[in-house]
Scaffold this motif. Structure first.
Motif, PDB file in Angstrom:
ATOM      1  N   PRO A   1       0.769  -1.142   0.063  1.00  0.00           N
ATOM      2  CA  PRO A   1      -0.074  -0.126  -0.009  1.00  0.00           C
ATOM      3  C   PRO A   1       0.888   1.321   0.004  1.00  0.00           C
ATOM      4  O   PRO A   1       1.939   1.381   0.780  1.00  0.00           O
ATOM      5  CB  PRO A   1      -0.875  -0.230   1.235  1.00  0.00           C
ATOM      6  CG  PRO A   1      -0.897  -1.665   1.544  1.00  0.00           C
ATOM      7  CD  PRO A   1       0.401  -2.065   1.033  1.00  0.00           C
ATOM      8  N   GLY A   2       0.327   2.236  -0.924  1.00  0.00           N
ATOM      9  CA  GLY A   2       1.183   3.518  -0.818  1.00  0.00           C
ATOM     10  C   GLY A   2       2.131   3.701  -1.974  1.00  0.00           C
ATOM     11  O   GLY A   2       2.751   4.600  -2.176  1.00  0.00           O
ATOM     12  N   ALA A   3       2.681   2.563  -2.797  1.00  0.00           N
ATOM     13  CA  ALA A   3       3.551   2.612  -3.546  1.00  0.00           C
ATOM     14  C   ALA A   3       3.142   3.342  -4.774  1.00  0.00           C
ATOM     15  O   ALA A   3       1.799   3.266  -5.205  1.00  0.00           O
ATOM     16  CB  ALA A   3       3.972   1.012  -4.315  1.00  0.00           C
ATOM     17  N   ARG A   4       3.808   4.010  -5.262  1.00  0.00           N
ATOM     18  CA  ARG A   4       3.469   5.082  -6.416  1.00  0.00           C
ATOM     19  C   ARG A   4       4.441   4.982  -7.613  1.00  0.00           C
ATOM     20  O   ARG A   4       3.729   5.310  -8.825  1.00  0.00           O
ATOM     21  CB  ARG A   4       3.613   6.448  -5.842  1.00  0.00           C
ATOM     22  CG  ARG A   4       2.150   6.593  -4.935  1.00  0.00           C
ATOM     23  CD  ARG A   4       2.337   8.214  -4.421  1.00  0.00           C
ATOM     24  NE  ARG A   4       1.943   8.959  -5.527  1.00  0.00           N
ATOM     25  CZ  ARG A   4       2.168  10.387  -5.493  1.00  0.00           C
ATOM     26  NH1 ARG A   4       2.641  10.916  -4.413  1.00  0.00           N
ATOM     27  NH2 ARG A   4       1.918  11.101  -6.514  1.00  0.00           N
ATOM     28  N   TYR A   5       5.657   4.951  -7.558  1.00  0.00           N
ATOM     29  CA  TYR A   5       6.545   4.831  -8.799  1.00  0.00           C
ATOM     30  C   TYR A   5       7.538   3.731  -8.619  1.00  0.00           C
ATOM     31  O   TYR A   5       7.765   2.951  -7.517  1.00  0.00           O
ATOM     32  CB  TYR A   5       7.586   6.198  -8.315  1.00  0.00           C
ATOM     33  CG  TYR A   5       6.855   7.464  -8.159  1.00  0.00           C
ATOM     34  CD1 TYR A   5       6.347   8.246  -9.358  1.00  0.00           C
ATOM     35  CD2 TYR A   5       6.577   8.037  -6.975  1.00  0.00           C
ATOM     36  CE1 TYR A   5       5.643   9.390  -9.145  1.00  0.00           C
ATOM     37  CE2 TYR A   5       5.996   9.292  -6.710  1.00  0.00           C
ATOM     38  CZ  TYR A   5       5.522   9.708  -7.695  1.00  0.00           C
ATOM     39  OH  TYR A   5       4.696  11.095  -7.681  1.00  0.00           O
ATOM     40  N   ALA A   6       8.019   3.370  -9.714  1.00  0.00           N
ATOM     41  CA  ALA A   6       8.757   2.167 -10.161  1.00  0.00           C
ATOM     42  C   ALA A   6      10.198   2.834 -10.436  1.00  0.00           C
ATOM     43  O   ALA A   6      10.142   3.656 -11.215  1.00  0.00           O
ATOM     44  CB  ALA A   6       8.474   1.417 -11.147  1.00  0.00           C
ATOM     45  N   VAL A   7      11.239   2.650  -9.608  1.00  0.00           N
ATOM     46  CA  VAL A   7      12.579   3.411  -9.961  1.00  0.00           C
ATOM     47  C   VAL A   7      13.275   2.434 -10.409  1.00  0.00           C
ATOM     48  O   VAL A   7      13.737   1.360  -9.995  1.00  0.00           O
ATOM     49  CB  VAL A   7      13.019   3.992  -8.615  1.00  0.00           C
ATOM     50  CG1 VAL A   7      14.395   4.788  -8.932  1.00  0.00           C
ATOM     51  CG2 VAL A   7      12.175   4.943  -8.028  1.00  0.00           C
ATOM     52  N   PHE A   8      14.065   2.533 -11.402  1.00  0.00           N
ATOM     53  CA  PHE A   8      15.034   1.781 -12.069  1.00  0.00           C
ATOM     54  C   PHE A   8      16.508   2.209 -11.856  1.00  0.00           C
ATOM     55  O   PHE A   8      16.902   3.194 -12.144  1.00  0.00           O
ATOM     56  CB  PHE A   8      14.921   1.777 -13.792  1.00  0.00           C
ATOM     57  CG  PHE A   8      13.357   1.404 -13.968  1.00  0.00           C
ATOM     58  CD1 PHE A   8      13.074   0.003 -14.033  1.00  0.00           C
ATOM     59  CD2 PHE A   8      12.568   2.323 -14.320  1.00  0.00           C
ATOM     60  CE1 PHE A   8      11.813  -0.019 -14.413  1.00  0.00           C
ATOM     61  CE2 PHE A   8      11.131   2.184 -14.310  1.00  0.00           C
ATOM     62  CZ  PHE A   8      10.586   0.717 -14.296  1.00  0.00           C
ATOM     63  N   HIS A   9      17.152   1.304 -11.111  1.00  0.00           N
ATOM     64  CA  HIS A   9      18.562   1.570 -10.840  1.00  0.00           C
ATOM     65  C   HIS A   9      19.524   0.879 -11.756  1.00  0.00           C
ATOM     66  O   HIS A   9      19.314  -0.368 -11.988  1.00  0.00           O
ATOM     67  CB  HIS A   9      18.818   1.198  -9.402  1.00  0.00           C
ATOM     68  CG  HIS A   9      17.914   1.852  -8.146  1.00  0.00           C
ATOM     69  ND1 HIS A   9      18.410   2.800  -7.765  1.00  0.00           N
ATOM     70  CD2 HIS A   9      16.906   1.708  -7.784  1.00  0.00           C
ATOM     71  CE1 HIS A   9      17.578   3.455  -6.858  1.00  0.00           C
ATOM     72  NE2 HIS A   9      16.883   2.465  -6.810  1.00  0.00           N
ATOM     73  N   CYS A  10      20.464   1.541 -12.454  1.00  0.00           N
ATOM     74  CA  CYS A  10      21.296   1.189 -13.463  1.00  0.00           C
ATOM     75  C   CYS A  10      22.577   0.945 -13.235  1.00  0.00           C
ATOM     76  O   CYS A  10      23.215   1.311 -12.404  1.00  0.00           O
ATOM     77  CB  CYS A  10      20.940   1.765 -14.658  1.00  0.00           C
ATOM     78  SG  CYS A  10      19.204   2.194 -15.142  1.00  0.00           S
ATOM     79  N   ALA A  11      23.401   0.239 -14.315  1.00  0.00           N
ATOM     80  CA  ALA A  11      24.754  -0.098 -13.826  1.00  0.00           C
ATOM     81  C   ALA A  11      25.977   0.649 -14.472  1.00  0.00           C
ATOM     82  O   ALA A  11      26.900   0.882 -14.104  1.00  0.00           O
ATOM     83  CB  ALA A  11      24.957  -1.339 -14.750  1.00  0.00           C
ATOM     84  N   ASP A  12      25.171   1.763 -15.112  1.00  0.00           N
ATOM     85  CA  ASP A  12      26.094   2.591 -15.846  1.00  0.00           C
ATOM     86  C   ASP A  12      26.262   3.954 -15.201  1.00  0.00           C
ATOM     87  O   ASP A  12      25.386   4.501 -14.481  1.00  0.00           O
ATOM     88  CB  ASP A  12      25.707   3.159 -17.465  1.00  0.00           C
ATOM     89  CG  ASP A  12      24.174   3.573 -17.454  1.00  0.00           C
ATOM     90  OD1 ASP A  12      23.359   3.081 -16.483  1.00  0.00           O
ATOM     91  OD2 ASP A  12      23.800   4.083 -18.245  1.00  0.00           O
ATOM     92  N   ASP A  13      27.376   4.425 -15.166  1.00  0.00           N
ATOM     93  CA  ASP A  13      28.005   5.814 -14.441  1.00  0.00           C
ATOM     94  C   ASP A  13      28.146   6.831 -15.402  1.00  0.00           C
ATOM     95  O   ASP A  13      28.616   6.700 -16.679  1.00  0.00           O
ATOM     96  CB  ASP A  13      29.298   5.455 -13.867  1.00  0.00           C
ATOM     97  CG  ASP A  13      29.272   4.432 -12.694  1.00  0.00           C
ATOM     98  OD1 ASP A  13      28.066   4.533 -12.089  1.00  0.00           O
ATOM     99  OD2 ASP A  13      30.114   3.762 -12.472  1.00  0.00           O
ATOM    100  N   TYR A  14      27.873   7.917 -15.148  1.00  0.00           N
ATOM    101  CA  TYR A  14      28.189   9.228 -15.920  1.00  0.00           C
ATOM    102  C   TYR A  14      29.291   9.977 -14.792  1.00  0.00           C
ATOM    103  O   TYR A  14      29.812   9.535 -14.118  1.00  0.00           O
ATOM    104  CB  TYR A  14      26.838  10.052 -15.980  1.00  0.00           C
ATOM    105  CG  TYR A  14      26.119   9.541 -17.121  1.00  0.00           C
ATOM    106  CD1 TYR A  14      26.288  10.157 -18.413  1.00  0.00           C
ATOM    107  CD2 TYR A  14      25.048   8.450 -17.259  1.00  0.00           C
ATOM    108  CE1 TYR A  14      25.611   9.586 -19.627  1.00  0.00           C
ATOM    109  CE2 TYR A  14      24.577   7.969 -18.259  1.00  0.00           C
ATOM    110  CZ  TYR A  14      24.628   8.557 -19.520  1.00  0.00           C
ATOM    111  OH  TYR A  14      24.252   8.151 -20.508  1.00  0.00           O
TER     112      TYR A  14
END
Length: 257
Positions: free
Chosen positions: A154-167
């Protein structure tokens, strides 16, 4: 994960060309009053588009005859880390997608696990904010099926995608690329976690082993090298708090087309 000046800035009259003075634009968004206007414009754009898309819910799909002979690999062409290099050596046999955060059942899914799930194939046009487009054929598992498997708390609103690439070093010091979408786009049938492009496993330059395809948004939202999906209720504890690597630098969070 294309990047450049946002369309929103152009539309509200920033007066800076899409290939031009990015530093000047960043100075604009540091101004509190201008930033407030930009945020309001973004909300209006998102609301208007979703009203229109309620009658046309799918992005246009094409045929194999329409495939682009060259599909530019934009952004990072290969993550520069020892961990990613080891995954490449094993052809990603040891890679696992982590799904956690506000879920009922945290997951760790191998590439084989994802390929065993129901898949979707779609031929769509990738539109980059830099001004180029290309048509590609993508196959992957609908994101909604993965979220259903994890179960949302309950309360989840967003899916966040954590990636392997660096800037460059990011605002949280990690330098890692990340992106996010809300659950409206997460459950859209054309939002998939793609492991195949044009009938072959993803190449490294295009985001192997897994990239997001969110077909109703611009290219920089299509995160490559996805390692973890985190369900959250807000962005306040994520890096710069704006929901994405480039969003933390002034880009619009909702990049609908």
């Amino acid at each position: 994960m294309s990047f450049d000046l946002t369309r929103r800035r152009f539309l509200i009259g920033s007066g800076v060309a899409a290939t031009g003075l990015l530093t000047g634009c960043d100075a604009l968004v540091e101004n509190a009053s201008i930033n407030d206007v930009l945020q309001k414009a973004e909300s209006l754009s998102m609301g208007a588009q979703r009203l229109l898309m309620s009658h046309q819910p799918l992005a246009r799909e094409y045929t194999e005859a329409d495939l682009s002979p060259v599909f530019k690999a934009n952004g990072t062409s290969q993550p520069d880390s020892e961990d990613y290099a080891r995954l490449m050596e094993s052809n990603f046999a040891d890679w696992k997608l982590v799904v956690n955060g506000m879920v009922q059942t945290p997951l760790e899914l191998s590439l084989a696990d994802l390929k065993a799930m129901l898949s979707r194939t779609q031929i769509t046009r990738h539109d980059c904010v830099e001004g180029w487009s290309a048509i590609g054929k993508w196959t992957g598992v609908p994101l909604g099926l993965v979220l259903q498997k994890a179960g949302l708390a309950p309360g989840a609103r967003y899916a966040v995608f954590h990636c392997a690439d660096d800037y460059e070093p990011s605002l949280d010091g990690s330098g890692r690329y990340y992106e996010s979408i809300d659950l409206v786009d997460a459950w859209h049938p054309q939002t998939i976690l793609s492991y195949s492009m044009n009938g072959k496993d993803l190449e490294v330059a295009h985001g192997a082993p897994l990239r997001l395809r969110v077909e109703r948004q611009l290219g920089y939202k299509h995160a490559k090298y996805v390692m973890r999906i985190e369900l959250v209720d807000s962005f306040k504890n994520l890096a710069g708090g704006k929901g994405g690597f480039w969003e933390d630098r002034g880009y619009e969070w909702y990049a609908g087309i």
